[in-house]
Enzyme design. Structure first.
Site, short mmCIF file in Angstrom:
data_model
loop_
_atom_site.label_atom_id
_atom_site.label_comp_id
_atom_site.label_asym_id
_atom_site.label_seq_id
_atom_site.Cartn_x
_atom_site.Cartn_y
_atom_site.Cartn_z
N TYR A 190 0.82 -1.22 0.00
CA TYR A 190 0.00 0.00 0.00
C TYR A 190 0.86 1.27 0.00
O TYR A 190 0.35 2.35 -0.28
CB TYR A 190 -0.93 0.06 1.22
CG TYR A 190 -1.91 -1.10 1.35
CD1 TYR A 190 -2.10 -2.01 0.31
CD2 TYR A 190 -2.63 -1.30 2.52
CE1 TYR A 190 -2.98 -3.07 0.43
CE2 TYR A 190 -3.52 -2.36 2.65
CZ TYR A 190 -3.68 -3.25 1.61
OH TYR A 190 -4.55 -4.30 1.73
N HIS A 196 0.81 -11.64 1.74
CA HIS A 196 -0.25 -10.84 1.11
C HIS A 196 -1.03 -11.63 0.05
O HIS A 196 -2.26 -11.53 -0.04
CB HIS A 196 0.36 -9.57 0.51
CG HIS A 196 -0.60 -8.45 0.32
ND1 HIS A 196 -0.23 -7.14 0.32
CD2 HIS A 196 -1.93 -8.45 0.10
CE1 HIS A 196 -1.29 -6.38 0.13
NE2 HIS A 196 -2.34 -7.14 -0.01
N1 LIG Z 1 -5.52 -8.55 1.37
C1 LIG Z 1 -5.82 -7.96 0.25
O1 LIG Z 1 -5.38 -8.37 -0.85
C2 LIG Z 1 -6.71 -6.76 0.25
C3 LIG Z 1 -7.28 -6.31 -0.94
C4 LIG Z 1 -8.12 -5.19 -0.88
C5 LIG Z 1 -8.37 -4.56 0.33
N2 LIG Z 1 -7.78 -5.01 1.48
C6 LIG Z 1 -8.02 -4.34 2.78
O2 LIG Z 1 -9.44 -4.21 2.94
C7 LIG Z 1 -9.72 -2.84 3.22
C8 LIG Z 1 -11.09 -2.47 2.74
O3 LIG Z 1 -11.16 -2.55 1.33
P1 LIG Z 1 -11.54 -1.30 0.41
O4 LIG Z 1 -11.28 -0.08 1.18
O5 LIG Z 1 -10.89 -1.46 -0.88
O6 LIG Z 1 -13.10 -1.53 0.14
P2 LIG Z 1 -14.42 -1.43 1.05
O7 LIG Z 1 -14.10 -1.48 2.49
O8 LIG Z 1 -15.36 -2.45 0.51
O9 LIG Z 1 -14.99 -0.02 0.64
C9 LIG Z 1 -14.44 1.14 1.20
C10 LIG Z 1 -15.17 2.36 0.72
O10 LIG Z 1 -16.55 2.26 1.03
C11 LIG Z 1 -17.05 3.52 1.39
N3 LIG Z 1 -17.60 3.44 2.76
C12 LIG Z 1 -16.98 3.00 3.89
N4 LIG Z 1 -17.82 3.08 4.93
C13 LIG Z 1 -18.97 3.58 4.46
C14 LIG Z 1 -20.21 3.89 5.08
N5 LIG Z 1 -20.42 3.70 6.39
N6 LIG Z 1 -21.19 4.39 4.30
C15 LIG Z 1 -21.00 4.59 2.97
N7 LIG Z 1 -19.84 4.33 2.34
C16 LIG Z 1 -18.84 3.81 3.09
C17 LIG Z 1 -15.91 4.50 1.34
O11 LIG Z 1 -15.95 5.10 0.06
P3 LIG Z 1 -15.71 6.67 -0.13
O12 LIG Z 1 -14.32 6.89 0.41
O13 LIG Z 1 -15.85 6.82 -1.60
O14 LIG Z 1 -16.76 7.34 0.67
C18 LIG Z 1 -14.71 3.60 1.46
O15 LIG Z 1 -13.55 4.12 0.87
C19 LIG Z 1 -8.58 -2.09 2.55
O16 LIG Z 1 -8.48 -0.77 3.04
C20 LIG Z 1 -7.41 -2.96 2.88
O17 LIG Z 1 -6.95 -2.70 4.19
C21 LIG Z 1 -6.97 -6.11 1.45
#
Ligand SMILES: NC(=O)c1ccc[n+]([C@@H]2O[C@H](COP(=O)([O-])OP(=O)(O)OC[C@H]3O[C@@H](n4cnc5c(N)ncnc54)[C@H](OP(=O)(O)O)[C@@H]3O)[C@@H](O)[C@H]2O)c1
Length: 275
Positions: A48, A107
């Site tokens: 990241y 990862h």
């Molecule tokens: N291990 C892996 O390969 C891998 C891969 C991907 C992700 N991850 C981890 O998983 C975490 C989460 O994934 P992600 O951030 O990509 O996707 P996510 O959690 O599915 O979506 C996050 C987005 O949803 C919106 N959101 C969050 N809370 C909300 C609420 N209460 N109401 C309305 N909208 C809301 C925000 O968008 P806006 O900012 O546009 O408002 C936020 O940026 C990552 O940050 C990372 O730490 C790990």
């Protein structure tokens, strides 16, 4: 469902902060804001490019380091290849500015880092106290079984999991190994927010749609979730953490489980063959 999942002596907070795409000052501000809101679990990764920012956010907050469950991940197949696994892990700790992490994860399955060798180094790092636990991410069941046969006490498999993706096979395997499933991308990057079934449940419960989607995850045994946050939307951070105190009934849980569940967002050339 409790607010934490127990793993050996450790209590892992059921909601963690996802930090992907929040770098530099934004990453610092996000971590600081989330900790101030009561988050005690932060997820980052070498890939990241925000470990320095995450570490600064933790250092700036008034929450003691030992009260935070801090996860980082190394060995992303698209990251520059490290000279060796130990060097990569130590570099992550240095960037985070911490003496140890709570969970160190592989990862992704990575052809350039043979699993047995990587896990041997991970186990040594755990023994030495540089990480409290070790685990994996994006592992399908066959690879998870292989990993679990190579090393004792894997803490988690962090995989994409949300209302639009069936992960029952991985979940069964994770539970079978006594592990915890960490749901990444738990809101399907916002795709769940227009869902009419979730909207109806949310209206009936006085919850937001995001809360229903997250609650459905963490109400399942051995599942925790790490929604991404935005320092400009502290209200959303607060709502997401609050799901630990909410609940859905069995019928609502079942209704959500019957949604079409074939949508995978985090995929690509480096991905393994999924279950
Ligand atoms: N291990 C892996 O390969 C891998 C891969 C991907 C992700 N991850 C981890 O998983 C975490 C989460 O994934 P992600 O951030 O990509 O996707 P996510 O959690 O599915 O979506 C996050 C987005 O949803 C919106 N959101 C969050 N809370 C909300 C609420 N209460 N109401 C309305 N909208 C809301 C925000 O968008 P806006 O900012 O546009 O408002 C936020 O940026 C990552 O940050 C990372 O730490 C790990």
């Amino acid at each position: 469902m409790s607010e934490t999942e127990q793993f050996g002596p450790y209590e892992i907070p059921g909601i963690g902060l996802g930090t992907l795409r929040r770098n530099d000052d934004e990453g610092v501000a996000l971590v600081e804001a989330a900790l101030a809101e009561g988050y005690r679990h932060v997820d980052t990764a070498e890939y990241y490019g925000n470990e320095v920012a995450v570490g600064k956010g933790i250092a700036r907050s008034s929450v003691p380091r030992e009260d935070i469950w801090l996860t980082t991940k190394i060995l992303h197949p698209k990251a520059p290849r490290p000279p060796d696994v130990r060097t990569a892990a130590e570099a992550s700790l240095r960037r985070l500015g911490v003496d140890y992490v709570d969970a160190l994860l592989i990862h992704w399955p990575n052809d350039h880092a043979p699993l047995a060798e990587s896990l041997e180094v991970f186990a040594a790092l755990r023994e030495e106290g540089l990480t409290r636990t070790i685990g994996v991410s994006n592992f399908p069941t066959a690879l998870l079984d292989e990993a679990a046969s190579l090393v004792d006490g894997l803490v988690t498999n962090q995989v994409e999991y949300h209302v639009y993706l069936d992960q029952s096979e991985v979940l069964d395997a994770v539970r079978g190994h006594g592990m915890v499933l960490t749901a990444h991308t738990p809101l399907a990057r916002g795709e769940v927010l227009d869902d009419p079934v979730l909207a109806e449940i949310a209206a009936g419960r006085g919850m937001t749609i995001a809360q229903v989607a997250l609650r459905w995850l963490v109400q399942q045994e051995r599942v925790i979730a790490i929604p991404g946050g935005d320092p400009e939307h502290v209200d959303q951070l607060r709502d997401n953490l609050a799901v630990l105190e909410l609940s859905l009934d069995d019928e609502e849980m079942a209704q959500i489980s019957h949604l079409a569940r074939t949508r995978r967002i985090v995929d690509g050339a480096h991905a393994p063959v999924w279950d």
